[in-house]
Design a protein around this motif. Structure first.
Motif, PDB file in Angstrom:
ATOM      1  N   ALA A  83       7.255   0.246 -18.812  1.00  0.00           N
ATOM      2  CA  ALA A  83       7.672   1.600 -19.147  1.00  0.00           C
ATOM      3  C   ALA A  83       6.851   2.621 -18.364  1.00  0.00           C
ATOM      4  O   ALA A  83       5.653   2.426 -18.142  1.00  0.00           O
ATOM      5  CB  ALA A  83       7.516   1.841 -20.649  1.00  0.00           C
ATOM      6  N   HIS A  84       7.475   3.718 -17.953  1.00  0.00           N
ATOM      7  CA  HIS A  84       6.752   4.749 -17.206  1.00  0.00           C
ATOM      8  C   HIS A  84       7.401   6.109 -17.408  1.00  0.00           C
ATOM      9  O   HIS A  84       8.591   6.213 -17.715  1.00  0.00           O
ATOM     10  CB  HIS A  84       6.697   4.407 -15.707  1.00  0.00           C
ATOM     11  N   ASP A  85       6.605   7.149 -17.235  1.00  0.00           N
ATOM     12  CA  ASP A  85       7.087   8.525 -17.369  1.00  0.00           C
ATOM     13  C   ASP A  85       6.138   9.422 -16.588  1.00  0.00           C
ATOM     14  O   ASP A  85       5.159   9.942 -17.122  1.00  0.00           O
ATOM     15  CB  ASP A  85       7.136   8.943 -18.842  1.00  0.00           C
ATOM     16  N   PHE A  86       6.416   9.598 -15.296  1.00  0.00           N
ATOM     17  CA  PHE A  86       5.540  10.344 -14.400  1.00  0.00           C
ATOM     18  C   PHE A  86       6.043  11.766 -14.188  1.00  0.00           C
ATOM     19  O   PHE A  86       7.251  12.022 -14.243  1.00  0.00           O
ATOM     20  CB  PHE A  86       5.441   9.654 -13.034  1.00  0.00           C
ATOM     21  N   VAL A  87       5.116  12.663 -13.915  1.00  0.00           N
ATOM     22  CA  VAL A  87       5.460  14.005 -13.463  1.00  0.00           C
ATOM     23  C   VAL A  87       5.686  13.955 -11.959  1.00  0.00           C
ATOM     24  O   VAL A  87       4.835  13.450 -11.215  1.00  0.00           O
ATOM     25  CB  VAL A  87       4.336  15.011 -13.804  1.00  0.00           C
ATOM     26  N   ARG A  88       6.828  14.466 -11.512  1.00  0.00           N
ATOM     27  CA  ARG A  88       7.163  14.444 -10.086  1.00  0.00           C
ATOM     28  C   ARG A  88       6.491  15.610  -9.382  1.00  0.00           C
ATOM     29  O   ARG A  88       6.494  16.736  -9.868  1.00  0.00           O
ATOM     30  CB  ARG A  88       8.669  14.514  -9.898  1.00  0.00           C
ATOM     31  N   THR A  89       5.933  15.322  -8.223  1.00  0.00           N
ATOM     32  CA  THR A  89       5.213  16.334  -7.460  1.00  0.00           C
ATOM     33  C   THR A  89       5.919  16.611  -6.138  1.00  0.00           C
ATOM     34  O   THR A  89       6.660  15.771  -5.614  1.00  0.00           O
ATOM     35  CB  THR A  89       3.776  15.874  -7.168  1.00  0.00           C
ATOM     36  N   ARG A  90       5.655  17.788  -5.596  1.00  0.00           N
ATOM     37  CA  ARG A  90       6.212  18.110  -4.280  1.00  0.00           C
ATOM     38  C   ARG A  90       5.464  17.372  -3.174  1.00  0.00           C
ATOM     39  O   ARG A  90       5.983  17.185  -2.079  1.00  0.00           O
ATOM     40  CB  ARG A  90       6.129  19.621  -4.055  1.00  0.00           C
ATOM     41  N   SER A  91       4.239  16.983  -3.447  1.00  0.00           N
ATOM     42  CA  SER A  91       3.409  16.290  -2.467  1.00  0.00           C
ATOM     43  C   SER A  91       3.641  14.781  -2.554  1.00  0.00           C
ATOM     44  O   SER A  91       3.802  14.228  -3.646  1.00  0.00           O
ATOM     45  CB  SER A  91       1.936  16.613  -2.729  1.00  0.00           C
ATOM     46  N   GLU A  92       3.673  14.115  -1.416  1.00  0.00           N
ATOM     47  CA  GLU A  92       3.908  12.672  -1.341  1.00  0.00           C
ATOM     48  C   GLU A  92       2.730  11.891  -1.918  1.00  0.00           C
ATOM     49  O   GLU A  92       1.564  12.217  -1.678  1.00  0.00           O
ATOM     50  CB  GLU A  92       4.094  12.255   0.118  1.00  0.00           C
ATOM     51  N   SER A  93       3.019  10.864  -2.716  1.00  0.00           N
ATOM     52  CA  SER A  93       1.962   9.973  -3.213  1.00  0.00           C
ATOM     53  C   SER A  93       1.319   9.257  -2.027  1.00  0.00           C
ATOM     54  O   SER A  93       1.933   9.064  -0.974  1.00  0.00           O
ATOM     55  CB  SER A  93       2.536   8.963  -4.201  1.00  0.00           C
ATOM     56  N   ARG A  94       0.079   8.824  -2.230  1.00  0.00           N
ATOM     57  CA  ARG A  94      -0.699   8.293  -1.116  1.00  0.00           C
ATOM     58  C   ARG A  94      -0.364   6.824  -0.821  1.00  0.00           C
ATOM     59  O   ARG A  94       0.157   6.094  -1.655  1.00  0.00           O
ATOM     60  CB  ARG A  94      -2.198   8.428  -1.390  1.00  0.00           C
ATOM     61  N   THR A  95      -0.710   6.429   0.377  1.00  0.00           N
ATOM     62  CA  THR A  95      -0.561   5.049   0.824  1.00  0.00           C
ATOM     63  C   THR A  95      -1.922   4.547   1.289  1.00  0.00           C
ATOM     64  O   THR A  95      -2.632   5.242   2.022  1.00  0.00           O
ATOM     65  CB  THR A  95       0.444   4.946   1.989  1.00  0.00           C
ATOM     66  N   ASN A  96      -2.296   3.351   0.838  1.00  0.00           N
ATOM     67  CA  ASN A  96      -3.555   2.724   1.244  1.00  0.00           C
ATOM     68  C   ASN A  96      -3.270   1.505   2.111  1.00  0.00           C
ATOM     69  O   ASN A  96      -2.235   0.842   1.962  1.00  0.00           O
ATOM     70  CB  ASN A  96      -4.372   2.273   0.027  1.00  0.00           C
ATOM     71  N   TRP A  97      -4.242   1.194   2.975  1.00  0.00           N
ATOM     72  CA  TRP A  97      -4.162   0.001   3.802  1.00  0.00           C
ATOM     73  C   TRP A  97      -5.410  -0.837   3.579  1.00  0.00           C
ATOM     74  O   TRP A  97      -6.515  -0.314   3.514  1.00  0.00           O
ATOM     75  CB  TRP A  97      -4.056   0.374   5.283  1.00  0.00           C
ATOM     76  N   TYR A  98      -5.213  -2.126   3.436  1.00  0.00           N
ATOM     77  CA  TYR A  98      -6.332  -3.058   3.286  1.00  0.00           C
ATOM     78  C   TYR A  98      -6.209  -4.122   4.371  1.00  0.00           C
ATOM     79  O   TYR A  98      -5.117  -4.646   4.623  1.00  0.00           O
ATOM     80  CB  TYR A  98      -6.312  -3.740   1.917  1.00  0.00           C
ATOM     81  N   ILE A  99      -7.317  -4.428   5.004  1.00  0.00           N
ATOM     82  CA  ILE A  99      -7.350  -5.495   6.007  1.00  0.00           C
ATOM     83  C   ILE A  99      -8.091  -6.679   5.399  1.00  0.00           C
ATOM     84  O   ILE A  99      -9.282  -6.585   5.082  1.00  0.00           O
ATOM     85  CB  ILE A  99      -8.046  -5.027   7.291  1.00  0.00           C
ATOM     86  N   GLU A 100      -7.381  -7.760   5.190  1.00  0.00           N
ATOM     87  CA  GLU A 100      -7.952  -8.966   4.582  1.00  0.00           C
ATOM     88  C   GLU A 100      -8.261  -9.988   5.670  1.00  0.00           C
ATOM     89  O   GLU A 100      -7.409 -10.299   6.505  1.00  0.00           O
ATOM     90  CB  GLU A 100      -6.964  -9.582   3.578  1.00  0.00           C
ATOM     91  N   CYS A 101      -9.490 -10.474   5.645  1.00  0.00           N
ATOM     92  CA  CYS A 101      -9.920 -11.489   6.598  1.00  0.00           C
ATOM     93  C   CYS A 101     -10.720 -12.545   5.852  1.00  0.00           C
ATOM     94  O   CYS A 101     -11.475 -12.223   4.927  1.00  0.00           O
ATOM     95  CB  CYS A 101     -10.773 -10.853   7.694  1.00  0.00           C
TER      96      CYS A 101
END
Length: 324
Positions: A83-101
């Motif tokens: 279940a979820h109920d988020f407030v929508r924003t004009r700004s884009e949600s963030r994206t993360n990058w992980y480098i696994e070695c």
């Protein structure tokens, strides 16, 4: 809806999409061949809600979401029945990058957080004031986005306590340090976060226990006037397990021996299992035992995937917790 003893309101102010790149080896400053790419919804509270749902608990994920990234996060939650109920924003949600070695801690590249506008924050606070009336626990997790004060977790903790909710704060830096002044019921810093809070190095289990007890004393002093206030401090130690201090005593826990594939989401899974075990009225040592097993179950998955209930149950028998 009406208050229940089960609902966990999991608040993530800056959810994200985690992209995990698998390389072997990692050649810094040179060309690297990506062997595998995984993408999943992320953010501390989002992962916690997913993990509680897998344990059979009742969770609702909320916070801020925006743009195509936000749409991907909701699609993951919908697919899993969370279940979820988020407030929508004009700004884009963030994206993360992980480098696994192999044989290395993941290298994290954290994306730029969204800019939250005053009217969006006011909308969320209004919705939370309604949601908290129906919640048993409020989980506040992750980084504070741009446009939001680092006092937000302290403010939301005070609001949640007014409605009789117990509160978890899982953050770092100023947001956590200031948040402690509102007297949360549960915190789980890792070793590095705890070192910043207590101002000294932590190496051995005994040092971890002493640091956890110092933090517990700080919370008790802050919340001493609250009726029934009984805070819990867990200090996670990675592959060395975790320690816990609460009114029932000091506990040390050993993680099962597993092949760690990715630690992303392990701490969130640990906290989900701890809250779930508390709601199931299990003994304090079982809070920590379930938490360590759930964290290990997520650590053996690839990318940012969350450990399954069947795997948690399998690892539970291999997890050792004792009062020390």
């Amino acid at each position: 809806m009406g208050r229940t003893d089960r609902l966990v309101a999991s608040v993530t102010l800056s959810p994200c999409v985690d992209n995990v790149l698998f390389v072997d080896p990692l050649n810094v400053g040179d060309r690297n061949q990506v062997l595998q790419v995984e993408r999943d919804a992320g953010g501390k509270g989002v992962n916690l809600a997913r993990a509680i749902h897998r344990l059979g608990g009742d969770a609702l994920a909320t916070g801020f979401l925006g743009g195509h990234t936000g749409a991907l996060i909701t699609s993951v939650l919908d697919a899993e029945g969370v279940a979820h109920d988020f407030v929508r924003t004009r700004s884009e949600s963030r994206t993360n990058w992980y480098i696994e070695c192999a044989n290395q801690q993941p290298t994290a590249l954290s994306g730029i957080s969204p800019l939250i506008r005053a009217e969006e924050l006011a909308m969320l606070e209004g919705e939370l004031s309604i949601l908290f009336r129906d919640s048993a626990w409020v989980a506040l997790g992750g980084a504070v986005p741009r446009g939001v004060s680092h006092e937000i977790y302290a403010q939301l903790t005070e609001m949640a306590h007014q409605y009789g909710c117990k509160v978890l704060i899982d953050s770092d830096g100023d947001a956590l340090d200031i948040g402690l002044n509102a007297g949360p019921d549960l915190i789980k810093p890792n070793v590095h976060e705890a070192e910043r809070l207590v101002g000294r190095k932590i190496g051995t289990e005994a040092e971890a226990l002493d640091a956890a007890e110092d933090l517990l004393d700080r919370l008790k002093e802050i919340g001493g006037e609250k009726v029934g206030y009984s805070p819990v401090v867990i200090l996670s130690r990675g592959s060395d397990g975790a320690v816990m201090c609460c009114s029932k005593g000091r506990y040390g826990g050993r993680a099962p021996s597993v092949k760690v594939r990715s630690t992303i989401g392990s701490g969130d899974s640990m906290l989900a299992a701890v809250i779930w075990a508390m709601q199931e009225q299990k003994a304090p040592e079982d809070w920590l035992r379930w938490g360590i097993a759930a964290g290990a179950a997520t650590a053996v998955t690839t990318g940012s995937e969350i450990g399954s209930l069947s795997l948690i149950l399998q690892l539970l028998d291999q997890t050792r917790v004792e009062r020390v």
